[in-house]
Scaffold this motif. Sequence first.
Motif, PDB file in Angstrom:
ATOM      1  N   THR A  47       0.843  -1.197   0.000  1.00 55.95           N
ATOM      2  CA  THR A  47       0.000   0.000   0.000  1.00 55.95           C
ATOM      3  C   THR A  47       0.876   1.244   0.000  1.00 55.95           C
TER       4      THR A  47
ATOM      5  N   ILE B 214      -1.599  -0.428 -10.516  1.00 54.98           N
ATOM      6  CA  ILE B 214      -2.356  -0.155  -9.296  1.00 54.98           C
ATOM      7  C   ILE B 214      -3.658  -0.941  -9.359  1.00 54.98           C
TER       8      ILE B 214
ATOM      9  N   LYS C  67      -5.353   9.434   0.618  1.00 52.62           N
ATOM     10  CA  LYS C  67      -5.516   8.534  -0.523  1.00 52.62           C
ATOM     11  C   LYS C  67      -4.599   7.335  -0.323  1.00 52.62           C
ATOM     12  N   CYS C  68      -5.124   6.142  -0.653  1.00 54.27           N
ATOM     13  CA  CYS C  68      -4.337   4.909  -0.514  1.00 54.27           C
ATOM     14  C   CYS C  68      -4.410   4.134  -1.828  1.00 54.27           C
ATOM     15  N   GLN C  69      -3.232   3.793  -2.366  1.00 55.92           N
ATOM     16  CA  GLN C  69      -3.140   2.988  -3.587  1.00 55.92           C
ATOM     17  C   GLN C  69      -2.684   1.576  -3.214  1.00 55.92           C
TER      18      GLN C  69
ATOM     19  N   TRP D 212       0.467   5.415   0.729  1.00 54.58           N
ATOM     20  CA  TRP D 212      -0.424   6.441   1.283  1.00 54.58           C
ATOM     21  C   TRP D 212      -0.030   7.820   0.774  1.00 54.58           C
TER      22      TRP D 212
ATOM     23  N   SER E 254      -1.448  -2.185  -4.613  1.00 52.49           N
ATOM     24  CA  SER E 254      -0.858  -2.898  -5.747  1.00 52.49           C
ATOM     25  C   SER E 254      -0.157  -4.144  -5.216  1.00 52.49           C
TER      26      SER E 254
ATOM     27  N   GLU F 248      -7.633   2.115  -5.848  1.00 51.78           N
ATOM     28  CA  GLU F 248      -7.302   3.369  -5.167  1.00 51.78           C
ATOM     29  C   GLU F 248      -8.521   3.820  -4.376  1.00 51.78           C
ATOM     30  N   ARG F 249      -8.310   4.191  -3.124  1.00 53.37           N
ATOM     31  CA  ARG F 249      -9.382   4.677  -2.263  1.00 53.37           C
ATOM     32  C   ARG F 249      -9.039   6.088  -1.786  1.00 53.37           C
TER      33      ARG F 249
ATOM     34  N   ASP G  76      -2.185  14.647  -3.018  1.00 53.32           N
ATOM     35  CA  ASP G  76      -1.429  13.908  -4.031  1.00 53.32           C
ATOM     36  C   ASP G  76       0.052  13.777  -3.664  1.00 53.32           C
TER      37      ASP G  76
END
Length: 620
Positions: free
Chosen positions: A392, A492, A481-483, A394, A485, A495-496, A398
Amino acid sequence: MKFKVLSYLWLLGLIKAGSSVDVSVSPGSSTVLNCSFALPALVDNSLLNITWSSGGSIIASKNHTQAGFFLNSTAFPSFPLTVFNATPHQQGVYECRVSYNDTDYATEVTLTILAPPVVSIISPEAVLKRKSVVECWARSFSPPQIMFTWTRGGNKIQEPQKLQVNRTEDGLYDAVSFLTFIPQISNQNISFGCEVQHSALVKPVLEEFTPHITVLPKVTLSVVPSSSHSSSVTLSCDISGFYPNNISVLWIHNGKKLSELPLSIQNEDGTYRRHQYHTLTREERSRGGEVQCVALQPSGQEPANGTIDLSTVDLRVQNPGLNKSAKASVAMMIISLTLVFLLCFGFSWKRRDEKLKSLNISAIVLPPRVVVGKKGRVTISVEGRLAERVQTTWFLNDIPIKDTSHKEKKYGAFRSASYTSRNSSVSVLSEKNPLLPSSASGYYKLHTQMPLRSSSNSSKQLFSSVTFIPSLAVHKGSVFKCQVSYKGKDKIVAERVSEKFTILAPPEVSEIQFSEPNEEGGVVTMTAHASHFHPDIITFRWFCEGGELSPVSIPQALAAPRPDAEGFFSAMSQCRLPKAELERGETRVWVTIHHTALKQPITRQTRADRSGTRCGLLLL
């Protein structure tokens, strides 16, 4: 004797009835009601009879006063009635009546309880293109006048309404407003709001909600061909176009439920589809009748179903003797079926791989209260069979977040992102993205909980979170924001993005400050300052032993909260009392400050040598 009678008539002619007065007070507070008569100084107070009444019954007189009230019959000419700990049942019209020489004179005072409404929204499960009704409730408010306005995406969609309200047993009022709409797929991420306006509110209350729309499925039931009428039969149930993916499927044969394990696949438009098979045994097929495939959704709507009649199914294959041409055709068919089998095997293997890699990722969970200087935590969970291979990343807005705690320390089941076990294949922070500079202000600590085995099948669940210390300059209006993968992969998976959160900062309150008494009446101004708070809504309330005091009206530029360079607000409030009361030390005055960042109001007070002195008559 005749001269004395004429004198009384002349004095009575000087008594003038006062006008109606409105007095507002909060529940549980005390207040003073005054008569509004204009009486000359020559009237003999001993010949006056004073009564206060409400609803046709006498509340107070010279001889008797009900509990919860106090009549000062010697305070000429206002004859004040003090109401202690006012309740909603005590609001209404109070009549002050003066009798002098068998002649009555009256004035009225209306007591109103100011109680702000508690607003809540009841939103049912919304079904696509079916009428849905949302309820907006306002409870426990007074007075009964209230207005509702509905909004969609911040724009007004329904004009303010004046509704008929219901009185409750506790003397307060309840009201409800309804919004009827037909959900469309475009409403999925649109915020609806109910705005309530009431005289007890500093500003209107806005309660918002986002509809969770259910899309009903389409069900198609068919039969997979078999070679014999006496053998088992396989049925295919295709369920498509539904949302969300929490559907349950039932197989029903002649009213009896059959068991089957479901599997859903997500479409490109965000809905789901499910292709499911069920094989009837030889005995079940021989019984004939109807077979249903029923799709149920938690919204409680009418289920969708497909039906097939076994009596109409005859899939027996005739097998006469084959000639050479037919045998060649059969050989070509076998070759074709072999190729189809290989293709299906490759496709099923691919689907199995996709199934293994599928993840169930939650939304970002925010803390209920975000207070400046106090730690908060945002969390996300990832569930799937390959959860141990997930990493993850964070972001704040951006900007990638770097662990700035600089401590390699274990916290129970959680571990710092700067510590990674050699046996762990989970990376909390992706090293392929630029990190925040080490000189960046703020505190961020990244955590991950090692994957735990879920209760369903062989799925595992991983938790990732960020602990941070909120700063008004950095976090106001921001989002996390959390991506997600897979380790070693650039793609990715999901994404949340969190919702925006409100930063709270409790006020710093000064002691009560005193001014020099003015030359005219020897009145002292008391001032209380509140600073370094956020947001800007704050309330000052002044009290003394006799009840609540009215604050001094000061210019809007000074009374309204003012922001400083860092975005924090400050405000002030003033109240006045005669200098003589304060010098004797008999009057204790206190002020309470209410703010949303405070669990309990802050109180500042003066000191008095003797308790019990009331200042109900000192309202300025």
